[in-house]
Write a protein that holds these residues in place. Sequence first.
Motif, PDB file in Angstrom:
ATOM      1  N   UNK A 166       0.809  -1.219   0.000  1.00  0.00           N
ATOM      2  CA  UNK A 166       0.000   0.000   0.000  1.00  0.00           C
ATOM      3  C   UNK A 166       0.839   1.265   0.000  1.00  0.00           C
ATOM      4  N   UNK A 167       2.157   1.122  -0.081  1.00  0.00           N
ATOM      5  CA  UNK A 167       3.060   2.267  -0.002  1.00  0.00           C
ATOM      6  C   UNK A 167       2.875   3.260  -1.145  1.00  0.00           C
ATOM      7  N   UNK A 168       2.398   2.800  -2.280  1.00  0.00           N
ATOM      8  CA  UNK A 168       2.273   3.657  -3.459  1.00  0.00           C
ATOM      9  C   UNK A 168       0.830   4.054  -3.764  1.00  0.00           C
ATOM     10  N   UNK A 169      -0.070   3.794  -2.838  1.00  0.00           N
ATOM     11  CA  UNK A 169      -1.493   4.041  -3.100  1.00  0.00           C
ATOM     12  C   UNK A 169      -1.796   5.480  -3.500  1.00  0.00           C
ATOM     13  N   UNK A 170      -1.223   6.447  -2.795  1.00  0.00           N
ATOM     14  CA  UNK A 170      -1.501   7.855  -3.108  1.00  0.00           C
ATOM     15  C   UNK A 170      -1.005   8.200  -4.511  1.00  0.00           C
ATOM     16  N   UNK A 171       0.184   7.748  -4.857  1.00  0.00           N
ATOM     17  CA  UNK A 171       0.743   8.017  -6.183  1.00  0.00           C
ATOM     18  C   UNK A 171      -0.085   7.340  -7.274  1.00  0.00           C
ATOM     19  N   UNK A 172      -0.461   6.107  -7.044  1.00  0.00           N
ATOM     20  CA  UNK A 172      -1.257   5.381  -8.042  1.00  0.00           C
ATOM     21  C   UNK A 172      -2.631   6.030  -8.198  1.00  0.00           C
ATOM     22  N   UNK A 173      -3.242   6.440  -7.108  1.00  0.00           N
ATOM     23  CA  UNK A 173      -4.546   7.102  -7.171  1.00  0.00           C
ATOM     24  C   UNK A 173      -4.456   8.386  -7.984  1.00  0.00           C
TER      25      UNK A 173
END
Length: 94
Positions: A19-26
Motif C-alpha cells: 500500500x506504499x504507493x497508493x496515493x501516487x497510483x490514485x
Amino acid sequence: MVALITLDQAKGDLGVLDDDHNADITLKIEMASDIVMGYIEKDAAELGWDAASAPARIRAAAILVLRGLFFGETDPLSEAVKAVLRRDRDPAIA
C-alpha cells in the motif's frame, strides 16, 4: 473527474502488492482517466461511465496510459492508446 479504473485494478496491473504507493497510483489513475477522456473529447460523468461501467476498451486505454505514467514513459498517450480510442474519438469538423 471520474476514475475509469479502480485502485485494486491498477495495482494488479502494475504488479504493486503493498500500500506504499497508493496515493501516487490514485493520482495517476485520475491523470490517466483525464488523458483518455480528453483525447476522445467526452465527459465520463455525462456518459455515466465509471470503473465498473466504462466500455472495456476505454478501461484498457486508461490502464495503458497509467502504465506510461507510472513507469515514466515520455509520452503516455502512445500510438497504441490512440489506436484503441480512435473509434470513440469525435472526428474533427473541417
